[in-house]
Design a protein around this motif. Structure first.
Motif, mmCIF file in Angstrom:
data_model
loop_
_atom_site.group_PDB
_atom_site.id
_atom_site.type_symbol
_atom_site.label_atom_id
_atom_site.label_comp_id
_atom_site.label_asym_id
_atom_site.label_seq_id
_atom_site.Cartn_x
_atom_site.Cartn_y
_atom_site.Cartn_z
ATOM 1 N N TYR A 18 -58.479 48.282 27.208
ATOM 2 C CA TYR A 18 -59.229 49.519 27.447
ATOM 3 C C TYR A 18 -59.777 49.539 28.878
ATOM 4 C CZ TYR A 18 -63.002 52.912 27.405
ATOM 5 O OH TYR A 18 -63.838 53.947 27.734
ATOM 6 N N SER A 19 -60.321 48.401 29.326
ATOM 7 C CA SER A 19 -60.854 48.305 30.681
ATOM 8 C C SER A 19 -59.743 48.514 31.707
ATOM 9 C CB SER A 19 -61.504 46.932 30.875
ATOM 10 O OG SER A 19 -61.915 46.762 32.196
ATOM 11 N N GLU A 20 -58.593 47.906 31.462
ATOM 12 C CA GLU A 20 -57.437 48.068 32.363
ATOM 13 C C GLU A 20 -56.991 49.526 32.404
ATOM 14 O OE1 GLU A 20 -53.153 46.517 31.608
ATOM 15 O OE2 GLU A 20 -54.320 44.838 32.412
ATOM 16 N N TYR A 21 -56.951 50.167 31.234
ATOM 17 C CA TYR A 21 -56.566 51.577 31.156
ATOM 18 C C TYR A 21 -57.555 52.446 31.941
ATOM 19 C CZ TYR A 21 -55.941 56.274 29.326
ATOM 20 O OH TYR A 21 -55.752 57.630 29.230
ATOM 21 N N LYS A 22 -58.833 52.221 31.703
ATOM 22 C CA LYS A 22 -59.865 53.027 32.359
ATOM 23 C C LYS A 22 -59.799 52.876 33.881
ATOM 24 C CE LYS A 22 -64.800 53.893 32.399
ATOM 25 N NZ LYS A 22 -66.120 53.466 31.994
ATOM 26 N N SER A 44 -57.223 51.915 35.807
ATOM 27 C CA SER A 44 -56.008 52.495 36.377
ATOM 28 C C SER A 44 -56.049 54.021 36.329
ATOM 29 C CB SER A 44 -54.757 51.952 35.682
ATOM 30 O OG SER A 44 -54.788 52.211 34.305
ATOM 31 N N LYS A 45 -56.630 54.596 35.283
ATOM 32 C CA LYS A 45 -56.766 56.055 35.202
ATOM 33 C C LYS A 45 -57.708 56.575 36.280
ATOM 34 C CE LYS A 45 -55.487 58.897 32.960
ATOM 35 N NZ LYS A 45 -54.422 59.863 33.246
ATOM 36 N N GLU A 46 -58.743 55.829 36.603
ATOM 37 C CA GLU A 46 -59.655 56.246 37.669
ATOM 38 C C GLU A 46 -58.920 56.316 39.008
ATOM 39 O OE1 GLU A 46 -62.912 53.467 37.397
ATOM 40 O OE2 GLU A 46 -63.842 54.562 35.740
ATOM 41 N N VAL A 47 -58.033 55.348 39.259
ATOM 42 C CA VAL A 47 -57.248 55.359 40.498
ATOM 43 C C VAL A 47 -56.318 56.571 40.507
ATOM 44 C CG1 VAL A 47 -55.443 54.159 41.802
ATOM 45 C CG2 VAL A 47 -57.372 52.875 40.857
ATOM 46 N N VAL A 48 -55.633 56.810 39.394
ATOM 47 C CA VAL A 48 -54.706 57.948 39.309
ATOM 48 C C VAL A 48 -55.464 59.262 39.459
ATOM 49 C CG1 VAL A 48 -53.112 59.194 37.784
ATOM 50 C CG2 VAL A 48 -52.999 56.697 37.946
ATOM 51 N N ASN A 49 -56.615 59.369 38.820
ATOM 52 C CA ASN A 49 -57.402 60.606 38.923
ATOM 53 C C ASN A 49 -57.890 60.838 40.350
ATOM 54 O OD1 ASN A 49 -57.059 61.080 36.197
ATOM 55 N ND2 ASN A 49 -59.053 60.261 35.617
ATOM 56 N N GLN A 50 -58.209 59.770 41.046
ATOM 57 C CA GLN A 50 -58.720 59.895 42.416
ATOM 58 C C GLN A 50 -57.599 60.116 43.437
ATOM 59 O OE1 GLN A 50 -60.790 56.433 43.826
ATOM 60 N NE2 GLN A 50 -61.710 57.521 45.531
ATOM 61 N N LEU A 51 -56.511 59.365 43.308
ATOM 62 C CA LEU A 51 -55.468 59.395 44.338
ATOM 63 C C LEU A 51 -54.211 60.169 43.936
ATOM 64 C CD1 LEU A 51 -55.685 55.657 45.483
ATOM 65 C CD2 LEU A 51 -56.813 57.662 46.493
ATOM 66 N N GLY A 52 -54.106 60.530 42.667
ATOM 67 C CA GLY A 52 -52.927 61.252 42.202
ATOM 68 C C GLY A 52 -51.910 60.325 41.562
ATOM 69 N N ALA A 53 -50.965 60.917 40.840
ATOM 70 C CA ALA A 53 -49.962 60.137 40.117
ATOM 71 C C ALA A 53 -48.820 59.684 41.012
ATOM 72 C CB ALA A 53 -49.415 60.955 38.948
ATOM 73 N N ALA A 82 -51.486 52.260 33.445
ATOM 74 C CA ALA A 82 -52.246 53.081 32.499
ATOM 75 C C ALA A 82 -51.432 53.341 31.241
ATOM 76 C CB ALA A 82 -52.662 54.399 33.151
ATOM 77 N N ASN A 83 -50.155 53.662 31.397
ATOM 78 C CA ASN A 83 -49.319 53.941 30.234
ATOM 79 C C ASN A 83 -49.171 52.719 29.331
ATOM 80 O OD1 ASN A 83 -48.921 56.574 31.057
ATOM 81 N ND2 ASN A 83 -46.964 56.162 32.037
ATOM 82 N N GLN A 84 -48.935 51.553 29.922
ATOM 83 C CA GLN A 84 -48.792 50.332 29.128
ATOM 84 C C GLN A 84 -50.114 49.944 28.456
ATOM 85 O OE1 GLN A 84 -47.224 47.648 32.073
ATOM 86 N NE2 GLN A 84 -45.099 48.297 31.698
ATOM 87 N N ILE A 138 -67.735 56.189 17.227
ATOM 88 C CA ILE A 138 -66.497 56.032 17.992
ATOM 89 C C ILE A 138 -66.332 57.189 18.967
ATOM 90 C CG2 ILE A 138 -64.891 57.134 16.378
ATOM 91 C CD1 ILE A 138 -64.144 53.977 18.352
ATOM 92 N N GLU A 139 -66.728 58.383 18.561
ATOM 93 C CA GLU A 139 -66.656 59.539 19.455
ATOM 94 C C GLU A 139 -67.580 59.330 20.642
ATOM 95 O OE1 GLU A 139 -67.894 64.114 18.986
ATOM 96 O OE2 GLU A 139 -66.429 63.411 17.530
ATOM 97 N N ASN A 140 -68.789 58.834 20.384
ATOM 98 C CA ASN A 140 -69.739 58.568 21.461
ATOM 99 C C ASN A 140 -69.226 57.475 22.396
ATOM 100 O OD1 ASN A 140 -71.490 60.475 20.482
ATOM 101 N ND2 ASN A 140 -72.772 59.005 19.393
ATOM 102 N N PHE A 141 -68.560 56.453 21.836
ATOM 103 C CA PHE A 141 -68.024 55.364 22.651
ATOM 104 C C PHE A 141 -67.032 55.900 23.666
ATOM 105 C CE2 PHE A 141 -64.425 52.490 23.287
ATOM 106 C CZ PHE A 141 -65.058 51.518 24.048
ATOM 107 N N PHE A 142 -66.067 56.718 23.210
ATOM 108 C CA PHE A 142 -65.028 57.168 24.119
ATOM 109 C C PHE A 142 -65.509 58.271 25.054
ATOM 110 C CE2 PHE A 142 -62.202 55.096 21.037
ATOM 111 C CZ PHE A 142 -61.565 54.261 21.934
ATOM 112 N N ASN A 143 -66.597 58.941 24.740
ATOM 113 C CA ASN A 143 -67.105 59.984 25.618
ATOM 114 C C ASN A 143 -68.201 59.475 26.551
ATOM 115 O OD1 ASN A 143 -65.390 61.920 24.564
ATOM 116 N ND2 ASN A 143 -66.817 62.480 22.952
ATOM 117 N N SER A 144 -68.735 58.275 26.306
ATOM 118 C CA SER A 144 -69.865 57.776 27.101
ATOM 119 C C SER A 144 -69.473 57.453 28.538
ATOM 120 C CB SER A 144 -70.467 56.546 26.452
ATOM 121 O OG SER A 144 -69.548 55.461 26.484
ATOM 122 N N GLY A 145 -68.232 57.007 28.748
ATOM 123 C CA GLY A 145 -67.833 56.616 30.096
ATOM 124 C C GLY A 145 -67.349 57.780 30.933
ATOM 125 N N GLU A 146 -67.244 58.946 30.396
ATOM 126 C CA GLU A 146 -66.662 60.070 31.127
ATOM 127 C C GLU A 146 -67.706 60.839 31.895
ATOM 128 O OE1 GLU A 146 -63.617 58.412 29.554
ATOM 129 O OE2 GLU A 146 -63.308 60.018 30.936
#
Length: 157
Positions: free
Chosen positions: A74-78, A80-89, A111-113, A149-157
């Motif tokens: 999850y940490s790895e996904y988060k 890598s997604k931050e990099v993609v969101n900031q710099l593009g795909a 992120a995909n893996q 679980i909903e709060n967990f996944f929405n807390s970091g956004e």
């Protein structure tokens, strides 16, 4: 089809005496210590998910490694997604000949893996809507797992 633990069969209401494994290890629900080698995001996820899973009575000491792997993925996904969101795909690269072309950023594949690993482990713990629908709630639940679980996944956004 893989075998389910007896506790999960009890919660789902599918436990049958003729299929009961009398020698199955029985472990109490506990919250294992947070691994120190996890990243800050991974440690936060471990803390929140271990409490949630303990409240659902599905976490034992034997599940510590699987939970650790879930939180690490999850940490790895988060990250890598931050990099993609900031710099593009995609990113521009220039060949030795001086030609420029657009290629997919390595973080997209990471992120995909990571997403695949996270999703598989969430299902193992009953943390997706379809896997959770197969489990009956336990009477002594402290809080509503769906909300936590909903709060967990929405807390970091």
């Amino acid at each position: 089809m893989k075998r389910l633990p007896t506790e999960l069969k009890k919660q789902r209401g599918t436990l049958r005496k003729d299929r009961l494994n009398e020698n199955e290890p029985k472990l109490p629900s506990v919250i294992p210590p947070i691994p120190t080698w996890l990243s800050e995001d991974g440690q936060k996820a471990f803390s929140e998910l271990s409490t949630l899973l303990h409240d659902m009575s599905v976490l034992t000491q034997a599940d510590e490694l699987a939970l650790t792997l879930l939180c690490d993925a999850y940490s790895e996904y988060k990250n890598s997604k931050e990099v993609v969101n900031q710099l593009g795909a995609t990113m521009e690269v220039t060949s030795r000949e001086g030609n420029s072309k657009s290629v997919i950023r390595p973080e997209v594949q990471i992120a995909n893996q990571s997403f695949v690993r996270v999703f598989q482990l969430l299902k193992e713990f009953g943390l997706t809507p379809s896997s959770r629908a197969k489990v009956n709630a336990i009477e002594n639940s402290v809080g509503t797992p769906d909300v936590k679980i909903e709060n967990f996944f929405n807390s970091g956004e």
